[in-house]
Write an enzyme that holds these catalytic residues in place. Sequence first.
Site, short mmCIF file in Angstrom:
data_model
loop_
_atom_site.label_atom_id
_atom_site.label_comp_id
_atom_site.label_asym_id
_atom_site.label_seq_id
_atom_site.Cartn_x
_atom_site.Cartn_y
_atom_site.Cartn_z
N ASP A 41 4.80 8.72 3.16
CA ASP A 41 4.79 9.40 1.86
C ASP A 41 4.24 10.82 2.00
OD1 ASP A 41 2.13 8.77 2.18
OD2 ASP A 41 1.88 7.82 0.21
N SER A 42 3.90 11.20 3.24
CA SER A 42 3.60 12.60 3.54
C SER A 42 4.81 13.46 3.19
CB SER A 42 3.24 12.77 5.02
OG SER A 42 4.18 12.13 5.85
N ASP A 69 7.05 3.79 3.99
CA ASP A 69 5.74 3.83 3.30
C ASP A 69 5.93 3.48 1.83
OD1 ASP A 69 3.09 4.30 3.75
OD2 ASP A 69 3.27 6.48 3.94
N LYS A 87 4.82 -0.02 5.03
CA LYS A 87 3.41 0.28 5.29
C LYS A 87 2.68 0.37 3.96
CE LYS A 87 1.76 4.49 6.73
NZ LYS A 87 0.86 4.85 5.62
N GLU A 142 -6.67 6.00 10.32
CA GLU A 142 -6.59 7.45 10.10
C GLU A 142 -7.97 8.08 9.97
OE1 GLU A 142 -3.67 8.83 7.31
OE2 GLU A 142 -4.50 10.86 7.28
O1 KIV Z 1 2.46 9.39 5.12
C1 KIV Z 1 2.32 9.46 6.36
O2 KIV Z 1 2.98 10.25 7.05
C2 KIV Z 1 1.34 8.58 6.95
C3 KIV Z 1 0.97 8.81 8.38
C4 KIV Z 1 0.24 10.07 8.51
C5 KIV Z 1 0.26 7.67 8.95
O3 KIV Z 1 0.84 7.71 6.32
#
Ligand code: KIV
Length: 254
Positions: free
Chosen positions: A41-42, A80, A108, A171
Amino acid sequence: MITTQQIESMKSKQKIVMLTAYDYPTAKLMDGIVDIILIGDSLGMVVLGYENTTKVTMQDMIRATEAVSRGAKNALIVGDMPIGTYDNEKDALENANLLLKAGAHAVKIERKPEIAEFLVKNGIDVMGHIGLTPQTVTNFKVQGKDEESAKKLLEEAKLMDKAGCFSLVLECIPSNLAKKITETVSIPTIGIGAGMYCDGQVLVTHDILGLFDAFKPKFVKRYAEIGNEMRKVFEQYAKEVREGKFPSDEFSFH
Ligand code: KIV
C-alpha cells in the site's frame, strides 16, 4: 510459480528476496529475479502522491494487483490489504478474496493476529507485518528500542507465527531484536530497516531506483538514480520538439 510453502522452506537456508511493484512493466522486469512481489500500500505514496498510506482503497489495490499479475508469472504475488479493509472477520475475508481474484497468491496484513488466524483458517495465505506498521503507527521511528516494547514485539511475532502466517515482515526495528525474533519464530522473517539477521529483505522499488525523493529513510539503499535519468529524457524530448528536430523524417510516414 513460487509457492508460500517454498518461501517457508527457505528459512535459515536461503535469503528471501522481495520487492514492491504496482504495475505491469515493473512486475515483468523483476519476475524471475525476486522471490516475492509485494503490491504494497506504499503505492499510495510512491505512485498516487498521498502523504501516507491511509487513503489507499481496495479499488487502488485491485487495479495494481491485476496489472502485476499480468506481468509476473514466477514470483509469489502478495497483495497488501489497505487500512480499514480487515477490521473484522467478514470484511477481511471478503477483501482478501478480492485481492486473490485480482491475481494475488497471498495477502499481507499489519498486526491483528486474530484476523490472520481467521483468514488462514479460511484457506488464505497470510504474510504478517509488525514493527513500524505505517497504517496505524503515529511515531515514525525505530520501534522496539526499549526492553518493554522489544518484549511486546517478540510476543506479537509469536502470535503472528501461531496464527499461521507463512512469513512475517519486520519493519524498522533494531537488528538484535530482529535476530531474536528470527531465531524464535518458525516462519521466515523479511526485514525492512531490521538489519542483517532476517531470513529475507524487502524494499520499496521506487526507493531503490531513486524514483521517490520526498524523503529517504536510513535503511534505503539507492541502487540507481532513475528519476534523474527520466528528467534528462523529458528535457531532451521537450528540447527536440521545441526546436523542430523531432519528429524527423526517420519517424514520419510517407
Ligand atoms: O507497503 C509496502 O510497500 C510495505 C513494505 C514496505 C513492507 O508494506
